[in-house]
Design an enzyme around this catalytic site. Structure first.
Site, PDB file in Angstrom:
ATOM      1  N   LYS A  35      -1.705   3.581   4.729  1.00  0.00           N
ATOM      2  CA  LYS A  35      -1.029   3.018   3.531  1.00  0.00           C
ATOM      3  C   LYS A  35      -2.247   3.299   2.108  1.00  0.00           C
ATOM      4  O   LYS A  35      -2.284   4.018   0.914  1.00  0.00           O
ATOM      5  CB  LYS A  35      -0.083   1.601   2.557  1.00  0.00           C
ATOM      6  CG  LYS A  35       1.410   2.292   3.331  1.00  0.00           C
ATOM      7  CD  LYS A  35       2.472   2.841   2.264  1.00  0.00           C
ATOM      8  CE  LYS A  35       2.959   2.161   2.336  1.00  0.00           C
ATOM      9  NZ  LYS A  35       4.586   3.490   1.754  1.00  0.00           N
ATOM     10  N   SER A  91       1.888   3.032  12.547  1.00  0.00           N
ATOM     11  CA  SER A  91       1.792   2.882  10.949  1.00  0.00           C
ATOM     12  C   SER A  91       1.420   1.868  10.148  1.00  0.00           C
ATOM     13  O   SER A  91       0.469   1.724   9.692  1.00  0.00           O
ATOM     14  CB  SER A  91       2.839   3.270  10.412  1.00  0.00           C
ATOM     15  OG  SER A  91       3.965   2.758  10.224  1.00  0.00           O
TER      16      SER A  91
END
Length: 401
Positions: free
Chosen positions: A55, A305
């Site tokens: 992110k 992720s």
């Protein structure tokens, strides 16, 4: 390849902007997944990224692109944790004040990490969507710039840099498997990868209890679904973003879903075999490979992720994953109520190399005869075959299970 708002050149520019800010995360070979799929499988370890997930890439590109006047007004975001940390770190790096709205049930380590990067954290709403509504209200009232977790060109371009890295590190990749929540990661990655290699396959993965994309793709536009509780809170988004949806609709070849059991098995594999601490949302690609190994053309890269997982949740999920993998066995055994009966059962289990985790000795239940006791056992085994061996041996020796 591009959309009207995001182009391949934007992704390349984002990579230049992120140079020296983010980590070029490694790709690690996985023998156990390679054996399952029938060809090379690698893991792109964004769980080792700064702030613990991918992110920070999109957040930094978005915030670094703000004008001096916008930075002075501060930024605001909503997130279950990973976007929160990415925004907080990025704002600190450029000298902007940040406020982050997080769901009331957000994991404590993610809240504390966000605070540690310098953000003001406000817990509001049951879901990320409700927190996002509060963040928008904050932006209207204060003039702060909202940093959307996935529905902005700069964010998508930043996330797309992962696609560039994968094809630089493993140019022969045939399939990339990527988690999908709102869609920013999958959209940017697909844009970058298919611009370089139009024939590459991109498979998105959602938790089946929070899967907005299958319904949205079937409808041809983003639709709202009510996400149920899922351990994969990082991708529990009720409605896809407009911009990511458009890119995913055209560039992602398939979107599949995985169950809670499949996610927990994947977490166990990541920890036990790949030596990677991964959060549930970050492991859904591995879960899809385990559940449907023949559906993916190798060489495959699965994106891990993020790695921001609450240790308490990790302990629960690992227990669940071990149970789902047949490593735990719960059994009730009727024994005669006489000295030595329990010792004999435990000796039989020891001979089978079964580990006793918990034991309850019940003798007062009305369902039992006066000369019976029931022993409830939680056992640890080496897998499903070991479970069957233990059960069949106990039955053969006359135990009532």
């Amino acid at each position: 390849m591009s959309s009207p708002q995001v182009t391949y050149d934007d992704v390349v520019a984002a990579r230049d902007l992120l140079d020296g800010v983010v980590v070029r995360t490694p790709v690690l070979a996985s023998r156990v997944l390679s054996d399952a799929v029938g060809g090379p499988v690698h893991l792109k370890c964004e769980n080792l990224q700064r702030a613990g997930s991918f992110k920070v890439r999109g957040a930094y590109v978005r915030i670094a692109g703000l004008s001096a006047e916008e930075r002075a007004r501060g930024v605001v975001a909503a997130s279950a944790g990973n976007h929160a940390q990415g925004v907080a770190l990025s704002a600190r790096l450029v000298g902007a004040k940040s406020t982050v709205y997080m769901p009331e049930g957000a994991a404590l380590p993610k809240v504390e990490a966000t605070l540690g990067y310098g953000a003001d954290v406000i817990l509001a709403g049951r879901t990320v969507d409700e927190s996002l509504a509060r963040a928008r209200q904050h932006a209207e009232e204060t003039g702060a710039v909202i940093i959307h977790p996935f529905d902005h060109p700069d964010v998508i371009a930043g996330q797309g840099t992962i696609g560039l890295e994968i094809l630089e590190q493993l140019p022969e990749t045939a399939t990339i498997v990527v988690p999908i929540g709102g869609g920013g990661l999958a959209a940017g990655l697909a844009l970058a990868a298919k611009s370089l290699r139009p024939g590459i396959r991109i498979v998105g993965v959602q938790a089946e209890r929070a899967a907005a994309y299958p319904a949205s793709l079937a409808a041809g536009h983003p639709v709202l679904v009510e996400p149920f509780s899922t351990m994969a809170d990082g991708i529990a988004v009720g409605r896809p973003g407009e911009l990511p949806f458009d890119l995913i609709h055209y560039l992602v070849d398939r979107v599949v879903t995985v169950s809670e059991d499949e996610i927990s098995k994947a977490l166990v594999l990541c920890l036990e075999r790949a030596k990677q601490v991964v959060e549930p949302a970050g492991a859904v690609g591995v879960a899809a490979l385990l559940a449907h190994p023949s559906a993916f053309e190798p060489p495959v890269v699965a994106v891990l992720s993020g790695g921001n997982i609450d240790p308490v949740l990790l302990a629960r999920v690992l227990r669940h994953g071990l149970a789902a993998a047949g490593r735990y066995l719960a059994v009730r055994v009727l024994l005669p109520d006489r000295p030595g009966a329990l010792a004999g059962l435990l000796a039989a289990l020891a001979a089978l190399r079964v580990n006793v985790l918990d034991i309850v000795h019940e003798r007062l239940a009305t369902r039992l005869h006066v000369d019976e006791v029931e022993v409830q056992l939680q056992l640890e085994t080496r897998g499903p075959e070991h479970c069957e061996e233990a059960l069949s041996t106990l039955r053969r020796d006359g135990y009532k299970l």
